[in-house]
Design an enzyme around this catalytic site. Structure first.
Site, mmCIF file in Angstrom:
data_model
loop_
_atom_site.group_PDB
_atom_site.id
_atom_site.type_symbol
_atom_site.label_atom_id
_atom_site.label_comp_id
_atom_site.label_asym_id
_atom_site.label_seq_id
_atom_site.Cartn_x
_atom_site.Cartn_y
_atom_site.Cartn_z
ATOM 1 N N HIS A 18 -13.655 -3.415 -6.450
ATOM 2 C CA HIS A 18 -13.913 -2.154 -7.149
ATOM 3 C C HIS A 18 -15.191 -2.189 -7.962
ATOM 4 C CE1 HIS A 18 -9.347 -1.395 -6.743
ATOM 5 N NE2 HIS A 18 -10.006 -0.895 -5.721
ATOM 6 N N HIS A 41 -7.561 2.619 3.743
ATOM 7 C CA HIS A 41 -6.232 2.226 3.274
ATOM 8 C C HIS A 41 -6.163 2.556 1.784
ATOM 9 C CE1 HIS A 41 -6.902 -0.121 6.931
ATOM 10 N NE2 HIS A 41 -5.595 -0.247 7.045
ATOM 11 N N SER A 99 -9.404 2.422 -5.434
ATOM 12 C CA SER A 99 -10.692 2.859 -4.893
ATOM 13 C C SER A 99 -10.810 4.381 -4.796
ATOM 14 C CB SER A 99 -10.952 2.197 -3.533
ATOM 15 O OG SER A 99 -9.842 2.298 -2.672
ATOM 16 N N GLU A 117 -3.983 7.096 4.346
ATOM 17 C CA GLU A 117 -2.895 6.234 3.901
ATOM 18 C C GLU A 117 -1.712 6.422 4.836
ATOM 19 O OE1 GLU A 117 -0.502 3.637 2.691
ATOM 20 O OE2 GLU A 117 -2.505 3.713 1.770
ATOM 21 N N ASP A 142 -3.070 6.075 10.147
ATOM 22 C CA ASP A 142 -3.629 4.727 10.149
ATOM 23 C C ASP A 142 -5.129 4.795 9.911
ATOM 24 O OD1 ASP A 142 -3.472 1.747 11.065
ATOM 25 O OD2 ASP A 142 -5.059 2.642 12.285
ATOM 26 N N GLY A 143 -5.633 3.881 9.096
ATOM 27 C CA GLY A 143 -7.037 3.921 8.732
ATOM 28 C C GLY A 143 -7.980 3.756 9.902
ATOM 29 N N ASP A 163 -10.397 -1.618 3.969
ATOM 30 C CA ASP A 163 -9.767 -2.706 3.205
ATOM 31 C C ASP A 163 -8.270 -2.781 3.488
ATOM 32 O OD1 ASP A 163 -9.298 -0.279 1.915
ATOM 33 O OD2 ASP A 163 -9.160 -1.206 -0.060
#
Length: 280
Positions: A18, A41, A99, A117, A142-143, A163
């Site tokens: 971060h 994510h 984030s 997410e 899904d990312g 991430d």
């Protein structure tokens, strides 16, 4: 699907990720043109350090608590600390930004956020948190699928943060494939790939694999909070940055050693390497 970041919020790996994220966003803001931010994510966006989950592990005490107690933090940490202070206006340390919250609070009115997410409960919390912010789109998916579906953005510049929780053994390969797909759609985008560090050999292989992809300039920023190479524990974490902004390497070169020293043990260390050097 079982991973819940609330147990780990604010730990040393979060602080590394971060602090770098906030610094990158500040570099993007040096130009007037709006940018897009995509989070693969996203989690729930922000975390209560007094929650049952956070108190169960107490990992934040080895992360954000150490940073907040440290004297004379470097200038490069200021954007991240500003967000933490804004979430804790009473001067304490109760709330920690994920984030999405960092991007939301640092973004300008014309900038735009796309948050992915997969966990249904976390996605619902994320959607509720940003329901009133028209700049933010929340996607229950899904990312890696999000990377395929949402790139390129209408904006011509921006950042994609990838991430994953690294619950599966082949996550490095999934990340590599996801990056390849993303680069085909948006080759000029800035990408930040976060990863945990257990055994160094796995990270070196990942970097070598990326170097074979024909990527543009690519920078790695790693920290180790302890020496040794025990593969059964989290020894550090890192970021690979593709198309990093101008002079970001210099800023990270000042930030990474301070983070390693502040968050780590006596034998902590950091590494800043160009995986692919900028072409002259």
């Amino acid at each position: 699907m079982n991973y819940r970041h609330a147990y780990h919020a604010g730990n040393f790996a979060d602080v590394h990720k971060h602090a770098a994220l906030a610094l990158i966003l500040e570099h993007l803001k040096r130009k007037d043109a709006p940018f897009a931010y995509m989070d693969s994510h996203a989690g729930i966006g922000a975390y209560d350090l007094a929650s049952v989950q956070a108190e169960k592990t107490g990992e934040w005490q080895g992360g954000i608590a150490k940073v907040m107690a440290a004297a004379n933090p470097p200038e490069e940490l200021a954007p991240f600390l500003d967000v933490v202070h804004r979430l804790n206006p009473d001067g304490g340390l109760r709330h920690y930004p994920g984030s999405p919250m960092i991007a939301d609070l640092l973004a300008r009115p014309a900038d735009r956020l796309a948050l992915c997410e997969l966990h249904p409960e976390d996605c619902a919390q994320l959607r509720a948190r940003f329901a009133a912010d028209r700049r933010v789109g929340v996607h229950h998916r899904d990312g890696y699928d999000g990377v395929k579906a949402l790139l390129p953005p209408p904006e011509r510049r921006g950042l994609v943060l990838i991430d994953p929780p690294f619950e599966v053994r082949d996550e490095f390969e999934r990340m590599r494939k996801g990056l390849v797909q993303a680069m085909k759609r948006w080759p000029t985008g800035l990408y930040a790939l976060w990863y945990p560090i257990k055994a160094r050999a796995a990270i070196d292989r990942f970097h070598a694999d990326l170097a074979m992809l024909g990527l543009p300039k690519t920078l790695a920023a790693d920290i180790w909070i302890r020496g040794g190479d025990a593969p059964d524990r989290l020894n550090g974490c890192g970021l690979v940055l593709i198309n990093p902004p101008w002079k970001l390497d210099e800023a990270l070169g000042r930030l990474m050693p301070w983070l390693a020293t502040t968050l780590g043990e006596a034998d902590a260390s950091s590494r800043l390497d160009w995986i692919v050097a900028e072409k002259s």
